[in-house]
Each structure stands twice: as C-alpha cells, then as structure tokens.
Design a protein around this motif. Structure first.
Motif, short mmCIF file in Angstrom:
data_model
loop_
_atom_site.label_atom_id
_atom_site.label_comp_id
_atom_site.label_asym_id
_atom_site.label_seq_id
_atom_site.Cartn_x
_atom_site.Cartn_y
_atom_site.Cartn_z
N SER A 158 0.86 -1.19 0.00
CA SER A 158 0.00 0.00 0.00
C SER A 158 0.89 1.24 0.00
N PHE A 159 0.36 2.35 -0.43
CA PHE A 159 1.13 3.59 -0.44
C PHE A 159 1.63 3.89 0.96
N GLY A 160 2.87 4.29 1.03
CA GLY A 160 3.48 4.62 2.32
C GLY A 160 4.29 3.49 2.92
N GLU A 161 4.11 2.25 2.42
CA GLU A 161 4.89 1.12 2.93
C GLU A 161 6.22 1.02 2.19
N ALA A 162 7.21 0.37 2.85
CA ALA A 162 8.56 0.26 2.28
C ALA A 162 8.84 -1.17 1.84
N GLY A 166 16.85 -6.60 -3.31
CA GLY A 166 18.00 -7.44 -2.99
C GLY A 166 19.32 -6.71 -2.93
N ASN A 167 19.39 -5.53 -3.53
CA ASN A 167 20.64 -4.77 -3.49
C ASN A 167 20.73 -3.84 -2.28
N GLY A 168 19.74 -3.96 -1.37
CA GLY A 168 19.77 -3.16 -0.15
C GLY A 168 19.07 -1.83 -0.24
N LEU A 169 18.46 -1.49 -1.37
CA LEU A 169 17.73 -0.23 -1.50
C LEU A 169 16.30 -0.41 -1.00
N LYS A 170 15.96 0.41 0.00
CA LYS A 170 14.61 0.37 0.57
C LYS A 170 13.81 1.50 -0.06
N VAL A 171 12.72 1.12 -0.72
CA VAL A 171 11.94 2.09 -1.50
C VAL A 171 10.57 2.26 -0.87
N THR A 172 10.14 3.52 -0.80
CA THR A 172 8.80 3.87 -0.33
C THR A 172 8.14 4.78 -1.35
N VAL A 173 6.90 4.47 -1.70
CA VAL A 173 6.14 5.30 -2.63
C VAL A 173 4.98 5.91 -1.85
N ASN A 263 -10.19 4.38 -9.47
CA ASN A 263 -9.37 4.04 -8.32
C ASN A 263 -9.47 2.55 -8.05
N PRO A 264 -8.48 1.93 -7.41
CA PRO A 264 -7.26 2.57 -6.91
C PRO A 264 -6.20 2.73 -8.00
N VAL A 265 -5.23 3.58 -7.71
CA VAL A 265 -4.12 3.81 -8.61
C VAL A 265 -2.95 2.92 -8.18
N GLU A 266 -2.24 2.40 -9.18
CA GLU A 266 -1.09 1.53 -8.89
C GLU A 266 0.18 2.16 -9.46
N VAL A 267 1.24 2.14 -8.63
CA VAL A 267 2.54 2.66 -9.05
C VAL A 267 3.54 1.51 -9.04
N LYS A 268 4.22 1.32 -10.17
CA LYS A 268 5.22 0.24 -10.31
C LYS A 268 6.60 0.88 -10.36
N PHE A 269 7.54 0.27 -9.60
CA PHE A 269 8.88 0.84 -9.55
C PHE A 269 9.91 -0.24 -9.25
N SER A 270 11.09 -0.10 -9.89
CA SER A 270 12.26 -0.94 -9.59
C SER A 270 13.51 -0.10 -9.81
N TYR A 280 5.08 -3.06 -6.33
CA TYR A 280 3.84 -2.36 -6.67
C TYR A 280 3.25 -1.72 -5.43
N TRP A 281 2.86 -0.47 -5.58
CA TRP A 281 2.17 0.26 -4.51
C TRP A 281 0.82 0.67 -5.06
N SER A 282 -0.21 0.54 -4.27
CA SER A 282 -1.55 0.88 -4.75
C SER A 282 -2.38 1.50 -3.64
N GLY A 283 -3.41 2.14 -4.08
CA GLY A 283 -4.35 2.79 -3.15
C GLY A 283 -5.07 3.92 -3.88
N PRO A 284 -6.03 4.51 -3.22
CA PRO A 284 -6.75 5.61 -3.88
C PRO A 284 -5.87 6.85 -4.00
N SER A 285 -6.04 7.56 -5.09
CA SER A 285 -5.30 8.81 -5.25
C SER A 285 -6.10 9.94 -4.65
#
Length: 286
Positions: A158-162, A166-173, A263-270, A280-285
C-alpha cells in the motif's frame, strides 16, 4: 544154486545192497531244468517332464536376466521346479531315463525364481527411488511456487509502505497528491487529472548502489497507463546515478490520468529492472 541173470544181460559183481531189487527198472537221474522265461513288456520312458523342466528353466533364467521382465520370468521358473521334481521322481522309479535333464531343469527353475525375486526387489527399489525423486521434485517446485507467491505478495504494498530490494535499496512510494502543471507542461491534456508521485530510496547497505531505471509507472485499476508530465516548474526530480551508503534520495514525478480513471491507482517501480522485479504500490489517489 545159480543166480538168475537180469533181463538186460548185465552181470553183477560184488555184494549188492540187501534192499536192491535187481528186477526194478533203472532209476532216472534228475536234471535241473531252468524255468521258462517269457518276454516282458517294457513301456517307453516318460522323459517329457524332464525335458519340459529344462526348457522352462532356461526360459525363466533368460527372462530373469532382463531385470524389468521379472514378472514374466517367475512363472516358467516355477513350472520348471514343479516339472523337474516330477521328472526326477519318474527317473528314480525307473520310468524315465533323463534324470540329468530333470535335475538341470529343477536347478534352473530355482535359479530363475531367485533371479526373479532379486529383480523384483531391485525394481521395487528403483521405482521407489524414482517415485521419491519425483515427489521431491514436485515438493521443490511447490515450495518454489509458494516462495515465489509469497515474494510476489511481499512486492504488492500500500502507499506509504517500504520494500527492500535485494541490493539493499529500501523504497517507499507515497500516496499520489494533486499536481497542477504549468502552462508549458508536456503530456497533460485538458480535462485530465494530474497527480504527483514521490519515491524515496534509502541505501541500507555499506556501499554505493546505482539506480539505473528509477522511473515509476502509474496505472489506474483498469490498467490504463498515466502519461508522464514534464513542465518547466522544476518541481519534478528524477532519481539517477548512485545512492551512497546509508544515503537517501527522493524522486518526484507528475502523471496525467484521464478523467474516467478508476481508483485505486497503482505505481510500479524498480531501481534496476534488469536485476530486480518491480514492486507495486496501490491505493486511492487524492
């Protein structure tokens, strides 16, 4: 007084036994006559059992050599033992002349049964090993699928979660917020809804880690992709280069959604799609 002469004209000299009757006919000498012999009927030798035992014994042994034909070898081997025993009995009673064949057939039958039993055990072990191997592979595949499913589930947040790659990068959207493009914006059509997506990347490791493809992708619940908005306000920031150890970088991206976007909106990132699957992060915009 004169002695009468015997009728056969013979004369006697010497003293005769007192009970001798000179007038009796001469005694006949007994002659041993061998008993009459009669031809006896001798039947044909019953050699069929011994021959059959030998043939069946050979068949049983030959089939037993082929390990996976043990289920065919035991029957002729068993019959060889039975016929060999019967043939040996006939030979002992003199009704057969092929005792050697009967003994050989009996021996080959026993050998064939032992080979069949050994082949059955060997086949059972091989089959068990194959079954255990197949079960192990199925279990490994199942565990791999479950692990993949669990990992896939972890990568849906969900949005806001981290999420830590595997390379040690912690990502939050963060949850998308409204964005107002300037008059020189590119990628935003009139009537569309523009939102801003904030991506925070923290390097949890002790070495620099590069972000090769740090561009998010935004879609609505129907899978319609949002258009990246670029304007001259300088509010957008693209994550590029490397993140230092224990460092933090923040990227800001604007997207334009059609008015009918659901809704909901989904954001994909790597941080690097060539090495790491997208999260994938998702939730209402907003």
């Amino acid at each position: 007084m004169t002695t009468p002469t015997p009728p056969d004209g013979s004369t006697t000299t010497g003293r005769q036994p007192q009970d001798h009757n000179p007038w009796a006919p001469p005694a006949h000498q007994s002659v041993d006559v061998p008993p009459a012999t009669y031809p006896t009927h001798i039947g044909q030798p019953r050699n069929g059992m011994g021959i059959t035992a030998l043939v069946l014994g050979l068949v049983g042994v030959v089939l037993g050599v082929f390990v996976f034909l043990f289920w065919l070898s035991w029957l002729p081997a068993l019959l060889a033992v039975i016929f060999g025993a019967v043939g040996l009995s006939h030979a002992r009673k003199g009704r057969a002349t092929n005792k050697g064949m009967a003994v050989a057939g009996l021996a080959l039958g026993i050998v064939g049964l032992l080979i069949a039993a050994g082949s059955a055990v060997f086949t059972a072990v091989v089959v068990k090993h194959a079954v255990d191997g197949a079960r192990s592979e199925i279990k490994e595949v199942k565990e791999a699928e479950e692990s993949k499913a669990a990992e896939e589930k972890k990568r849906h947040l969900s949005f806001g979660e981290a999420y830590t790659f595997g390379n040690g990068l912690k990502v939050t959207v963060s949850k998308p917020t409204p964005f107002t493009p300037d008059e020189f914006a590119n990628g935003h059509a009139k009537g569309n809804k523009a939102v801003e997506v904030t991506v925070t990347v923290v390097n949890t490791g002790s070495r620099r880690v590069g972000v090769e493809t740090g561009m998010p992708d935004v879609k609505d619940s129907d899978g319609i992709s949002a258009q990246l908005v670029i304007d001259g306000s300088g509010r957008q920031k693209v994550i590029t280069g490397a993140v230092p150890p224990h460092g933090t970088v923040v990227g800001k991206y604007a997207f334009s959604l059609p008015p009918e976007a659901a809704n909901p909106v989904e954001v994909k990132f790597s941080p690097d799609v060539s090495q790491w699957d997208d999260a994938y992060w998702s939730g209402p915009s907003s």
